[in-house]
Design a protein around this motif. Structure first.
Motif, PDB file in Angstrom:
ATOM      1  N   ARG A  29       0.862  -1.165   0.000  1.00 54.06           N
ATOM      2  CA  ARG A  29       0.000   0.000   0.000  1.00 54.06           C
ATOM      3  C   ARG A  29       0.903   1.221   0.000  1.00 54.06           C
ATOM      4  NH1 ARG A  29      -5.310   0.320   1.795  1.00 54.06           N
ATOM      5  NH2 ARG A  29      -5.912   2.405   2.441  1.00 54.06           N
ATOM      6  N   TYR A  30       0.772   2.063  -1.035  1.00 51.03           N
ATOM      7  CA  TYR A  30       1.614   3.258  -1.084  1.00 51.03           C
ATOM      8  C   TYR A  30       1.140   4.252  -0.033  1.00 51.03           C
ATOM      9  CZ  TYR A  30       4.125   1.969  -5.340  1.00 51.03           C
ATOM     10  OH  TYR A  30       4.948   1.363  -6.241  1.00 51.03           O
ATOM     11  N   PRO A  31       2.045   5.129   0.408  1.00 49.73           N
ATOM     12  CA  PRO A  31       1.670   6.092   1.454  1.00 49.73           C
ATOM     13  C   PRO A  31       0.426   6.908   1.103  1.00 49.73           C
ATOM     14  CG  PRO A  31       4.029   6.182   1.053  1.00 49.73           C
ATOM     15  CD  PRO A  31       3.456   5.251   0.025  1.00 49.73           C
ATOM     16  N   SER A  33      -2.744  -1.329 -17.419  1.00 49.35           N
ATOM     17  CA  SER A  33      -1.976  -0.205 -16.891  1.00 49.35           C
ATOM     18  C   SER A  33      -2.396   0.059 -15.449  1.00 49.35           C
ATOM     19  CB  SER A  33      -2.227   1.022 -17.755  1.00 49.35           C
ATOM     20  OG  SER A  33      -1.313   2.016 -17.414  1.00 49.35           O
ATOM     21  N   GLY A  34      -1.403   0.197 -14.585  1.00 46.76           N
ATOM     22  CA  GLY A  34      -1.696   0.469 -13.180  1.00 46.76           C
ATOM     23  C   GLY A  34      -2.045  -0.755 -12.367  1.00 46.76           C
ATOM     24  N   SER A  35      -1.839  -1.944 -12.942  1.00 41.48           N
ATOM     25  CA  SER A  35      -2.225  -3.150 -12.208  1.00 41.48           C
ATOM     26  C   SER A  35      -1.187  -3.549 -11.165  1.00 41.48           C
ATOM     27  CB  SER A  35      -2.466  -4.297 -13.186  1.00 41.48           C
ATOM     28  OG  SER A  35      -1.331  -4.494 -13.981  1.00 41.48           O
ATOM     29  N   ILE A  39      14.608  -0.250 -16.487  1.00 38.99           N
ATOM     30  CA  ILE A  39      13.384   0.404 -16.035  1.00 38.99           C
ATOM     31  C   ILE A  39      12.534   0.785 -17.242  1.00 38.99           C
ATOM     32  CG2 ILE A  39      14.606   1.273 -14.014  1.00 38.99           C
ATOM     33  CD1 ILE A  39      13.966   4.083 -15.155  1.00 38.99           C
ATOM     34  N   GLN A  40      11.256   1.003 -16.948  1.00 41.36           N
ATOM     35  CA  GLN A  40      10.259   1.197 -18.010  1.00 41.36           C
ATOM     36  C   GLN A  40      10.682   2.268 -19.012  1.00 41.36           C
ATOM     37  OE1 GLN A  40       6.439   1.423 -16.197  1.00 41.36           O
ATOM     38  NE2 GLN A  40       5.323   1.146 -18.100  1.00 41.36           N
ATOM     39  N   GLU A  41      11.231   3.366 -18.516  1.00 43.77           N
ATOM     40  CA  GLU A  41      11.573   4.473 -19.414  1.00 43.77           C
ATOM     41  C   GLU A  41      13.012   4.403 -19.913  1.00 43.77           C
ATOM     42  OE1 GLU A  41      10.435   4.792 -16.352  1.00 43.77           O
ATOM     43  OE2 GLU A  41       8.479   5.762 -16.420  1.00 43.77           O
TER      44      GLU A  41
HETATM   45  N1  ATP Z   1       5.263   5.925  -5.831  1.00 36.96           N
HETATM   46  C1  ATP Z   1       3.935   5.736  -5.864  1.00 36.96           C
HETATM   47  N2  ATP Z   1       3.140   6.323  -4.961  1.00 36.96           N
HETATM   48  C2  ATP Z   1       1.817   6.118  -4.986  1.00 36.96           C
HETATM   49  N3  ATP Z   1       1.160   5.345  -5.858  1.00 36.96           N
HETATM   50  C3  ATP Z   1       1.893   4.734  -6.798  1.00 36.96           C
HETATM   51  C4  ATP Z   1       3.321   4.895  -6.855  1.00 36.96           C
HETATM   52  N4  ATP Z   1       3.780   4.168  -7.894  1.00 36.96           N
HETATM   53  C5  ATP Z   1       2.710   3.600  -8.450  1.00 36.96           C
HETATM   54  N5  ATP Z   1       1.580   3.921  -7.799  1.00 36.96           N
HETATM   55  C6  ATP Z   1       0.221   3.435  -8.080  1.00 36.96           C
HETATM   56  O1  ATP Z   1       0.224   2.038  -7.869  1.00 36.96           O
HETATM   57  C7  ATP Z   1      -0.517   1.367  -8.873  1.00 36.96           C
HETATM   58  C8  ATP Z   1       0.367   0.362  -9.577  1.00 36.96           C
HETATM   59  O2  ATP Z   1       1.392   1.056 -10.265  1.00 36.96           O
HETATM   60  P1  ATP Z   1       2.446   0.316 -11.181  1.00 36.96           P
HETATM   61  O3  ATP Z   1       3.442   1.348 -11.595  1.00 36.96           O
HETATM   62  O4  ATP Z   1       2.971  -0.858 -10.469  1.00 36.96           O
HETATM   63  O5  ATP Z   1       1.556  -0.118 -12.421  1.00 36.96           O
HETATM   64  P2  ATP Z   1       1.970  -0.906 -13.733  1.00 36.96           P
HETATM   65  O6  ATP Z   1       1.259  -2.190 -13.710  1.00 36.96           O
HETATM   66  O7  ATP Z   1       3.459  -0.931 -13.857  1.00 36.96           O
HETATM   67  O8  ATP Z   1       1.346   0.017 -14.856  1.00 36.96           O
HETATM   68  P3  ATP Z   1       1.894   0.375 -16.324  1.00 36.96           P
HETATM   69  O9  ATP Z   1       1.613  -0.788 -17.168  1.00 36.96           O
HETATM   70  O10 ATP Z   1       1.094   1.558 -16.706  1.00 36.96           O
HETATM   71  O11 ATP Z   1       3.365   0.678 -16.188  1.00 36.96           O
HETATM   72  C9  ATP Z   1      -1.052   2.446  -9.783  1.00 36.96           C
HETATM   73  O12 ATP Z   1      -2.383   2.705  -9.406  1.00 36.96           O
HETATM   74  C10 ATP Z   1      -0.172   3.637  -9.507  1.00 36.96           C
HETATM   75  O13 ATP Z   1      -0.898   4.835  -9.670  1.00 36.96           O
END
Ligand code: ATP
Ligand code: MG
Lengths: 211, 322
Positions: free
Chosen positions: B16-18, B43-45, B88-90
């Motif tokens: 759980r992010y802060p 995305s965001g999973s 990393i992704q970017e």
């Molecule tokens: N540092 C952070 N602080 C708060 N929330 C975050 C942080 N990093 C990611 N999240 C949230 O956590 C969830 C998962 O993010 P994550 O980056 O793991 O997704 P992902 O599966 O890699 O997506 P994508 O395919 O778009 O890269 C998202 O809802 C994102 O908004």
């Protein structure tokens, strides 16, 4: 008196005042760099304190220069170099400090992340990545501070610190435009030369590629 | 790190992010040593978050991530990260360093002497097909997007890590180079002997590269299985939706006749058309059509399966793809 005769008459005095001016600015700028650069680097780890410190510096910046000089003269109880260097130093802090903090903050997040992800320590990220990438912004701050200090140092003649401002004051008192120019032209030239020098150093120290 | 590829295990991992985002929720699975695992999900999973847990860029709120049974939390984060290759992704190349300096980062951090690190850089760049002689002295802004991704891959493998975390490493590539890079990557990691976790949005990529596919959705594990299992037996609607669009094509291209045959009902009658179970389904269907026979048998591991009806294959392939 012709221009050339005027110059010859004041030649020795001009170099003496020019030397004073350079010394005054050099002291101020080196002190400001020595304090503001490390402070800026250190403050990037304390974002909240950084905000407060920058706020404080901005407040100093809003005080008119003459008022600050007068004020410092009163509270230090002296005239001459001490209040002058102090005032110029306070003014020079802000651009250097702010640009250092802003510059270090502009490291692209993916670059910072990759650096950490591959096992660089926080110090290694700072020295090898963030700081080199911040160089153009840091040097922009140094240039602002330098030009500004050289210009404002002319005011220090009012409180007996000498420098090229002496000619300006004398010119104003005697309503002698030539005398004013004798102070202004060398000061402006010095500012341009120093600015160009810093710009050159900045380019040398800025890694190619950019952020 | 050890000289063996590690097994990576996620046990009841939540994060759980802060800011309150529940990025991962009780995720449990493991990646066997030396295998390639594709991590897929919308995305965001939570895919990137999951990778970041492995090298301690993030820490779990609950549960454990371990390498060969050793929780990552017990390792020094900096040393751990140096032992893991990460794209990393970017991309994240250092813009002020040349390609070779980028690639040499981890060997230098590990304190390799100049000669060793030089050799590692050259061989990593060769392996990633971005030859040092031609590209080594260029800075990232003098490279194309695809070349930059190759440099990022070279940088990740330079110090010969036994674990690679690849976050969409081929995102910026055109389909042709992408397919080529997928084959190269698979060959590369099998040669180096690495465990790999690869994040991808491209189901075809997952099929081409991975031994196992892990589907996650909104931070929860949906299904884990081989590409064949994911394609033929999606565990639920969410899993089916992942493959839905390209399902038929994937099955035709990537399934072998034997994978399909074990799930086919036999039919009455006999057939003279006998096909090897190793053939790709698409190819086998073509052969059956050309034979003019509606029925066929499959020869698989010395056994003869069937007879089957041609239509049963299509029925099976299209199940769940509508
Ligand atoms: N540092 C952070 N602080 C708060 N929330 C975050 C942080 N990093 C990611 N999240 C949230 O956590 C969830 C998962 O993010 P994550 O980056 O793991 O997704 P992902 O599966 O890699 O997506 P994508 O395919 O778009 O890269 C998202 O809802 C994102 O908004
Ligand atoms: Mg991601």
């Amino acid at each position: 008196m012709t221009w050339s005769a005027f110059l010859v008459a004041h030649w020795a005095d001009l170099w003496w005042r020019f030397g004073e001016h350079v010394a005054l600015c050099a002291c101020t700028l080196s002190a400001a760099c020595l304090i503001a650069l490390p402070l800026g680097v250190w403050l990037t780890r304390l974002p909240r304190t950084a905000g407060a410190v920058l706020g404080l510096c901005s407040v100093v910046q809003t005080v008119p220069s003459l008022a600050l000089l007068g004020f410092l003269m009163v509270i230090t109880g002296r005239i001459g170099w001490v209040p002058s260097v102090l005032a110029l130093f306070l003014y020079a802090l802000l651009p250097i400090l702010r640009n250092t903090i802003v510059g270090l903050g502009t490291t692209p997040p993916p670059v910072r992340q990759a650096a950490t992800a591959l096992g660089m320590t926080a110090d290694q990220v700072l020295w090898q990545v963030s700081l080199p990438l911040a160089m153009p912004v840091v040097f922009a701050g140094l240039r602002t501070a330098a030009v500004w200090t050289i210009g404002t140092a002319t005011l220090c003649a009012f409180i007996g610190a000498g420098g090229l401002g002496v000619f300006i004051n004398r010119g104003i008192e005697t309503v002698d435009a030539r005398m004013v120019l004798l102070g202004v032209v060398p000061a402006a030239t010095l500012a341009l030369v120093v600015d160009a020098l810093f710009a050159w150093c900045g380019r040398r120290l800025t890694p190619p590629g950019g952020p | 790190m050890s000289d063996r590829a590690p097994e990576v295990a996620f046990a009841g991992v939540s994060l759980r992010y802060p800011n309150g985002v529940q990025a991962l929720n009780d995720v449990t699975f493991s990646v066997p040593a030396g295998s390639i695992c594709a991590l897929m999900g919308g995305s965001g999973s939570g895919k990137t978050t999951l990778l970041k847990l492995v090298n301690r860029m993030e820490r779990t709120s609950a549960g454990d991530v371990s390498l060969d049974g050793r929780p990552v939390d017990s390792s020094d984060p900096v040393m751990l990260r140096r032992s893991i290759g990460y794209v990393i992704q970017e991309g994240g190349l250092f813009p002020h360093w040349t390609a070779e300096r980028n690639v040499g980062l981890v060997p230098r951090l590990l304190g390799c002497d100049q000669r060793t690190s030089d050799e590692l850089v050259t061989s990593a760049m060769d392996l990633a097909r971005i030859p040092r002689a031609e590209f080594g002295r260029r800075r990232p802004d003098q490279l194309s997007g695809g070349q930059r991704q190759r440099v990022a891959i070279a940088r990740a493998i330079a110090a010969r890590p036994r674990l690679l975390l690849l976050d969409e490493p081929f995102g910026a590539l055109d389909p042709a180079i992408r397919a080529e890079m997928q084959d190269e990557l698979r060959a590369l990691v099998k040669r180096l002997g690495c465990t790999v976790i690869l994040v991808t949005h491209d189901i075809a990529e997952a099929f081409a590269v991975a031994d196992r596919i892990v589907l996650i959705d909104h931070g929860r594990l949906v299904q884990i299985g081989s590409p064949v299992e994911i394609a033929l037996a999606p565990s639920d609607a969410v899993a089916a939706a992942f493959t839905a669009k390209q399902a038929l094509e994937l099955r035709l291209r990537h399934l072998r006749l034997a994978d399909v045959a074990v799930n086919l009902p036999t039919c009455d009658g006999t057939s003279n058309t006998e096909l090897s179970g190793e053939r790709a389904v698409a190819d086998a269907l073509g052969a059956i059509a050309r034979s003019g026979d509606e029925r066929f048998t499959v020869l698989h591991q010395g056994r003869r399966l069937g007879p089957f009806h041609r239509r049963a294959v299509w029925d099976l392939l299209q199940r769940g793809t509508a």
